[in-house]
Design an enzyme around this catalytic site. Structure first.
Site, mmCIF file in Angstrom:
data_model
loop_
_atom_site.group_PDB
_atom_site.id
_atom_site.type_symbol
_atom_site.label_atom_id
_atom_site.label_comp_id
_atom_site.label_asym_id
_atom_site.label_seq_id
_atom_site.Cartn_x
_atom_site.Cartn_y
_atom_site.Cartn_z
ATOM 1 N N ASP A 166 74.669 37.761 -20.445
ATOM 2 C CA ASP A 166 75.391 36.865 -21.351
ATOM 3 C C ASP A 166 76.112 37.616 -22.461
ATOM 4 O OD1 ASP A 166 73.191 37.556 -22.878
ATOM 5 O OD2 ASP A 166 72.294 35.566 -22.867
ATOM 6 N N LYS A 208 62.987 41.306 -32.673
ATOM 7 C CA LYS A 208 63.177 40.152 -33.555
ATOM 8 C C LYS A 208 62.264 40.179 -34.792
ATOM 9 C CE LYS A 208 64.734 37.288 -29.711
ATOM 10 N NZ LYS A 208 64.520 36.079 -28.876
#
Length: 237
Positions: free
Chosen positions: A105, A158
């Site tokens: 993506d 993250k």
């Protein structure tokens, strides 16, 4: 060199665009999102695409068939979205030499050839293409930490408080030993197996992990706003 492309995602944040198609086939600048990444990989001279498919996989297989830009395609199935390390493991039986991993993506411009050149250096076990971003962006992805001598020391996925703003771009080169590291990865609280954790295991095993600075522009397409930004990027390139 083969390229493994995780493209099994549902694209829930792209709804309603993904109500009737997988994320890989969402239109970006008049073409499926995945096609832009395959174009870049074909330009690098990859010998085969290994597409990791899942949600509505038949649509992806029907669209691309056996080849893209004269590069043959092999399909492997990720039954559930369990993270990038799990996606890469689906391709283990298809890879027996150094290979690329490209996040399906991503839309990227600029020269990507450095990752192939670096990964082909004797003794290099992994090559990470890295970029400088804002702290807010760093909190949404994998960041890498260097030691006092400037060497890559760890990769953190993250982080709430990013220890750096140097991040992974979603393009990697790996020795097949990365599969062993992926097998050792433990699931996160979200039940996902992170590829960054496999890279961290490589580092702790004193594997030679190199970095290549990204000199282009990129958009990781997760939302309709990202889709528009990616289309603008492609129009400008």
């Amino acid at each position: 060199m083969k390229a493994v492309i995780p493209a099994a995602g549902r694209g829930t944040r792209l709804r309603p665009l993904t109500d009737d198609r997988p994320k890989a086939l969402v239109d970006v600048a008049g073409r499926p999102l995945l096609s832009h990444g395959l174009d870049r990989l074909a330009d690098l001279g990859v010998s085969e695409f290994v597409l990791v498919v899942g949600y509505r996989k038949e649509a992806v297989i029907d669209h691309y068939g056996d080849a893209f830009a004269d590069v043959p395609i092999t399909y492997v199935h990720q039954r559930e979205p369990k993270g990038l390390a799990d996606a890469v493991l689906r391709a283990e039986s298809e890879v027996d030499d150094d290979f690329l991993v490209f996040n399906g993506d991503n839309v990227m411009t600029g020269d990507l050839g450095g990752v192939v050149e670096r990964q082909q250096i004797e003794g290099v076990d992994a090559t990470l293409v890295v970029d400088d971003v804002t702290r807010d962006e760093a909190a949404e992805t994998g960041v890498f930490v260097t030691d006092d001598d400037g060497r890559l020391d760890a990769v953190v996925e993250k982080p709430d408080d990013p220890p750096s703003t140097r991040v992974l771009t979603g393009l990697f080169g790996f020795d097949p030993e990365i599969f062993h590291a992926c097998h050792l990865v433990q699931p996160t609280d979200r039940g996902e197996y992170e590829l960054t954790d496999a890279v961290d295991l490589f580092l702790r095993a004193d594997r030679r992990v190199e970095t290549v600075s990204f000199d282009g522009q990129r958009v990781n397409v997760n939302t309709p706003a990202d889709r528009e930004r990616a289309a603008q990027l492609l129009d400008q390139s």
